[in-house]
Design an enzyme around this catalytic site. Structure first.
Site, PDB file in Angstrom:
ATOM      1  N   HIS A 191       8.619  13.854  -7.821  1.00 51.96           N
ATOM      2  CA  HIS A 191       7.995  12.659  -6.678  1.00 51.96           C
ATOM      3  C   HIS A 191       8.227  11.052  -7.360  1.00 51.96           C
ATOM      4  O   HIS A 191       8.691  10.236  -6.518  1.00 51.96           O
ATOM      5  CB  HIS A 191       6.630  12.995  -6.377  1.00 51.96           C
ATOM      6  CG  HIS A 191       6.433  12.342  -5.111  1.00 51.96           C
ATOM      7  ND1 HIS A 191       5.188  12.936  -4.147  1.00 51.96           N
ATOM      8  CD2 HIS A 191       6.492  11.341  -4.349  1.00 51.96           C
ATOM      9  CE1 HIS A 191       5.078  12.180  -3.229  1.00 51.96           C
ATOM     10  NE2 HIS A 191       5.855  11.274  -3.119  1.00 51.96           N
ATOM     11  N   LYS A 240       7.699  18.055  -2.911  1.00 50.62           N
ATOM     12  CA  LYS A 240       8.045  17.194  -4.152  1.00 50.62           C
ATOM     13  C   LYS A 240       6.780  17.588  -5.111  1.00 50.62           C
ATOM     14  O   LYS A 240       5.670  17.948  -4.708  1.00 50.62           O
ATOM     15  CB  LYS A 240       7.651  15.738  -3.788  1.00 50.62           C
ATOM     16  CG  LYS A 240       8.512  15.411  -2.692  1.00 50.62           C
ATOM     17  CD  LYS A 240       8.425  14.187  -2.499  1.00 50.62           C
ATOM     18  CE  LYS A 240       9.094  13.600  -1.173  1.00 50.62           C
ATOM     19  NZ  LYS A 240       8.012  13.635   0.004  1.00 50.62           N
ATOM     20  N   VAL A 299       2.793  10.270  14.401  1.00 46.04           N
ATOM     21  CA  VAL A 299       2.005  11.433  14.837  1.00 46.04           C
ATOM     22  C   VAL A 299       1.883  11.003  16.176  1.00 46.04           C
ATOM     23  O   VAL A 299       1.046  11.578  17.065  1.00 46.04           O
ATOM     24  CB  VAL A 299       0.602  11.172  14.117  1.00 46.04           C
ATOM     25  CG1 VAL A 299       0.652  11.924  12.601  1.00 46.04           C
ATOM     26  CG2 VAL A 299       0.061   9.974  14.152  1.00 46.04           C
ATOM     27  N   LYS A 332       8.272   8.951   9.994  1.00 51.13           N
ATOM     28  CA  LYS A 332       6.932   9.382  10.280  1.00 51.13           C
ATOM     29  C   LYS A 332       6.334   8.919  11.758  1.00 51.13           C
ATOM     30  O   LYS A 332       6.408   7.796  11.632  1.00 51.13           O
ATOM     31  CB  LYS A 332       6.012   9.344   9.006  1.00 51.13           C
ATOM     32  CG  LYS A 332       4.547   9.844   9.296  1.00 51.13           C
ATOM     33  CD  LYS A 332       3.732   8.670   9.686  1.00 51.13           C
ATOM     34  CE  LYS A 332       2.281   9.017  10.110  1.00 51.13           C
ATOM     35  NZ  LYS A 332       1.407   7.921  10.587  1.00 51.13           N
ATOM     36  N   ASP A 382       9.910  16.277   5.628  1.00 50.07           N
ATOM     37  CA  ASP A 382       9.794  15.885   4.317  1.00 50.07           C
ATOM     38  C   ASP A 382       8.297  15.969   3.831  1.00 50.07           C
ATOM     39  O   ASP A 382       7.480  15.411   4.701  1.00 50.07           O
ATOM     40  CB  ASP A 382      10.140  14.549   4.212  1.00 50.07           C
ATOM     41  CG  ASP A 382      10.042  13.839   2.692  1.00 50.07           C
ATOM     42  OD1 ASP A 382      10.841  14.388   1.806  1.00 50.07           O
ATOM     43  OD2 ASP A 382       8.981  13.199   2.445  1.00 50.07           O
ATOM     44  N   TYR A 394       0.470  15.238  -0.468  1.00 50.55           N
ATOM     45  CA  TYR A 394       0.390  14.899   0.799  1.00 50.55           C
ATOM     46  C   TYR A 394      -0.985  15.851   1.221  1.00 50.55           C
ATOM     47  O   TYR A 394      -1.558  15.590   2.449  1.00 50.55           O
ATOM     48  CB  TYR A 394       1.485  14.999   1.811  1.00 50.55           C
ATOM     49  CG  TYR A 394       2.622  14.133   1.340  1.00 50.55           C
ATOM     50  CD1 TYR A 394       2.632  13.055   0.475  1.00 50.55           C
ATOM     51  CD2 TYR A 394       3.693  14.176   2.081  1.00 50.55           C
ATOM     52  CE1 TYR A 394       3.744  12.282   0.284  1.00 50.55           C
ATOM     53  CE2 TYR A 394       4.946  13.290   2.116  1.00 50.55           C
ATOM     54  CZ  TYR A 394       4.863  12.527   0.855  1.00 50.55           C
ATOM     55  OH  TYR A 394       5.934  11.553   0.726  1.00 50.55           O
TER      56      TYR A 394
HETATM   57  N1  LIG Z   1       8.844   9.662  -1.819  1.00 45.51           N
HETATM   58  C1  LIG Z   1       7.898   8.739  -1.851  1.00 45.51           C
HETATM   59  O1  LIG Z   1       7.494   8.230  -2.872  1.00 45.51           O
HETATM   60  C2  LIG Z   1       7.529   8.429  -0.575  1.00 45.51           C
HETATM   61  C3  LIG Z   1       6.852   7.206  -0.242  1.00 45.51           C
HETATM   62  C4  LIG Z   1       6.404   7.116   1.217  1.00 45.51           C
HETATM   63  C5  LIG Z   1       6.893   7.940   2.195  1.00 45.51           C
HETATM   64  N2  LIG Z   1       7.752   8.789   1.852  1.00 45.51           N
HETATM   65  C6  LIG Z   1       8.326   9.613   2.807  1.00 45.51           C
HETATM   66  O2  LIG Z   1       8.913   8.973   3.862  1.00 45.51           O
HETATM   67  C7  LIG Z   1       8.231   9.149   5.241  1.00 45.51           C
HETATM   68  C8  LIG Z   1       8.345   8.015   6.286  1.00 45.51           C
HETATM   69  O3  LIG Z   1       7.631   6.722   5.418  1.00 45.51           O
HETATM   70  P1  LIG Z   1       6.444   6.274   5.811  1.00 45.51           P
HETATM   71  O4  LIG Z   1       5.465   7.101   6.447  1.00 45.51           O
HETATM   72  O5  LIG Z   1       5.834   5.481   4.843  1.00 45.51           O
HETATM   73  O6  LIG Z   1       6.655   5.148   6.936  1.00 45.51           O
HETATM   74  P2  LIG Z   1       7.735   5.006   8.372  1.00 45.51           P
HETATM   75  O7  LIG Z   1       8.514   6.177   8.874  1.00 45.51           O
HETATM   76  O8  LIG Z   1       8.699   3.817   7.785  1.00 45.51           O
HETATM   77  O9  LIG Z   1       6.815   4.430   9.347  1.00 45.51           O
HETATM   78  C9  LIG Z   1       5.570   5.049   9.789  1.00 45.51           C
HETATM   79  C10 LIG Z   1       4.833   4.076  10.448  1.00 45.51           C
HETATM   80  O10 LIG Z   1       5.532   3.573  11.641  1.00 45.51           O
HETATM   81  C11 LIG Z   1       4.821   3.766  12.963  1.00 45.51           C
HETATM   82  N3  LIG Z   1       6.048   4.325  13.752  1.00 45.51           N
HETATM   83  C12 LIG Z   1       6.831   5.420  13.619  1.00 45.51           C
HETATM   84  N4  LIG Z   1       7.709   5.336  14.751  1.00 45.51           N
HETATM   85  C13 LIG Z   1       7.590   4.462  15.460  1.00 45.51           C
HETATM   86  C14 LIG Z   1       8.189   3.783  16.485  1.00 45.51           C
HETATM   87  N5  LIG Z   1       9.112   4.370  17.142  1.00 45.51           N
HETATM   88  N6  LIG Z   1       7.508   2.651  17.177  1.00 45.51           N
HETATM   89  C15 LIG Z   1       6.570   1.888  16.430  1.00 45.51           C
HETATM   90  N7  LIG Z   1       6.030   2.328  15.364  1.00 45.51           N
HETATM   91  C16 LIG Z   1       6.437   3.587  14.735  1.00 45.51           C
HETATM   92  C17 LIG Z   1       4.074   5.164  12.565  1.00 45.51           C
HETATM   93  O11 LIG Z   1       2.808   5.017  13.538  1.00 45.51           O
HETATM   94  P3  LIG Z   1       2.242   6.552  14.077  1.00 45.51           P
HETATM   95  O12 LIG Z   1       2.340   7.518  13.137  1.00 45.51           O
HETATM   96  O13 LIG Z   1       0.802   6.143  14.369  1.00 45.51           O
HETATM   97  O14 LIG Z   1       3.030   6.662  15.373  1.00 45.51           O
HETATM   98  C18 LIG Z   1       3.542   4.749  11.014  1.00 45.51           C
HETATM   99  O15 LIG Z   1       2.495   3.804  11.205  1.00 45.51           O
HETATM  100  C19 LIG Z   1       6.833   9.624   4.705  1.00 45.51           C
HETATM  101  O16 LIG Z   1       6.032  10.230   5.819  1.00 45.51           O
HETATM  102  C20 LIG Z   1       6.998  10.484   3.623  1.00 45.51           C
HETATM  103  O17 LIG Z   1       7.610  11.827   4.073  1.00 45.51           O
HETATM  104  C21 LIG Z   1       7.815   9.344   0.617  1.00 45.51           C
END
Ligand SMILES: NC(=O)c1ccc[n+]([C@@H]2O[C@H](COP(=O)([O-])OP(=O)(O)OC[C@H]3O[C@@H](n4cnc5c(N)ncnc54)[C@H](OP(=O)(O)O)[C@@H]3O)[C@@H](O)[C@H]2O)c1
Length: 277
Positions: free
Chosen positions: A109, A76, A234, A232, A46, A51
């Site tokens: 988006h 998006k 890294v 997400k 995604d 981005y």
């Molecule tokens: N459509 C929209 O408006 C919108 C908005 C926001 C997000 N998104 C999409 O949704 C995806 C995911 O959302 P997000 O990136 O906001 O947040 P998320 O996936 O809810 O959380 C990511 C965060 O959690 C940490 N993390 C990941 N796996 C973990 C684990 N197993 N244990 C502990 N911490 C962990 C990551 O750290 P590290 O990376 O440092 O490991 C990062 O700080 C985005 O990448 C994007 O593709 C879409």
């Protein structure tokens, strides 16, 4: 390697229920992280024009050597490209940055309702779908009122709505509306976007009960609710950890305890107020 369940979209296209998100990952790092995710078994990625990492994502897809038909790529349309002709041009640019001749899913988006042109943008997505350049089209951050307007004024029902959704913001109303209209719910910030959800003591208790991590419990909760989910990371160990969620189940008590974590508080923007153009 675990196999990821597929969900069937309203036009019959199948999509992996677990994918990998790359928001806030710089382009060069996205190439590395997407490569690691593909090696770990993820097949759905995604990204989004805003981005700034469609090129790095595309390079990782190309160098993976995986057949295109095994990949599921979402990108998006950004807010500044709303409108019929601008959306078509923005889509061309995204495809070229990704190095692809079609995407699997193209989303609007944000509705940016103050600007009142998401209906025109949606008509462009209908054309992209008809031309076979996206296998499915959908939206993101649409509330039921925005969706109702598309249902009333356009021909194609969005296949999916990608919305903020996690145990602290469970979106019961949107999920019910989607279910009623055959729209798949996809959860963004499924782990709460690093803002404290994973430190919740109830999640720690449930994780200990299953010999899992809080992140795995939250992802399992999404899967059992039938959400598509795109965590997400890294961090290579977390990329693997987040994929290892197909060999345990939460029971009714776990689901009720997580259900009780719901609050009215978002970690991201309210779509009615997000009119950045
Ligand atoms: N459509 C929209 O408006 C919108 C908005 C926001 C997000 N998104 C999409 O949704 C995806 C995911 O959302 P997000 O990136 O906001 O947040 P998320 O996936 O809810 O959380 C990511 C965060 O959690 C940490 N993390 C990941 N796996 C973990 C684990 N197993 N244990 C502990 N911490 C962990 C990551 O750290 P590290 O990376 O440092 O490991 C990062 O700080 C985005 O990448 C994007 O593709 C879409």
């Amino acid at each position: 390697m675990s196999s990821v369940p597929q969900v069937t979209l309203n036009n019959g296209v199948q999509m992996p229920q677990l994918g990998f998100g790359v928001w806030q990952v710089p382009d060069d790092q996205a190439e590395v992280a997407v490569g690691q995710a593909l090696a770990a078994g993820y097949r759905s990625i995604d990204t989004a024009a805003i981005y700034g990492n469609e090129e790095g994502t595309g390079r990782a897809l190309a160098s993976s050597g995986l057949p295109r038909e095994e990949l599921f790529v979402t990108t998006k349309l950004w807010n500044t490209d709303h409108g019929h002709d601008k959306a078509l041009a923005a889509f061309d640019l995204s495809l070229s940055k990704l190095g692809l001749d079609y995407v699997d899913l193209y989303l609007i988006h944000w509705p940016a309702p103050a600007h009142d042109n998401y209906v025109e943008s949606w008509k462009a997505l209908e054309k992209i779908l008809a031309d076979g350049r996206a296998r499915a089209v959908g939206v993101s951050n649409f509330k039921p009122d925005h969706l109702r307007r598309l249902l009333d004024e356009t021909d194609i029902v969005p296949a999916l709505n990608q919305i903020e959704l996690h145990p602290n913001f469970q979106q019961a109303e949107s999920r019910a509306f989607h279910a009623e209209h055959g729209i798949v719910t996809e959860a963004w910030s499924p782990l709460g976007s690093g803002k404290g959800l994973l430190d919740d003591p109830e999640l720690a208790r449930i994780a200990a009960k299953h010999g899992r991590t809080p992140a795995q419990v939250v992802l399992r909760w999404h899967l059992q609710l039938d959400n598509v989910v795109i965590p997400k990371s890294v961090t290579p160990s977390r990329i693997t950890e987040n994929f290892d969620v197909f060999d345990f189940s939460l029971d009714a008590e776990d689901l009720a305890a997580i259900g009780a974590l719901d609050t009215p508080n978002r970690v991201g923007a309210d779509p009615d107020e997000a009119n950045w153009i």
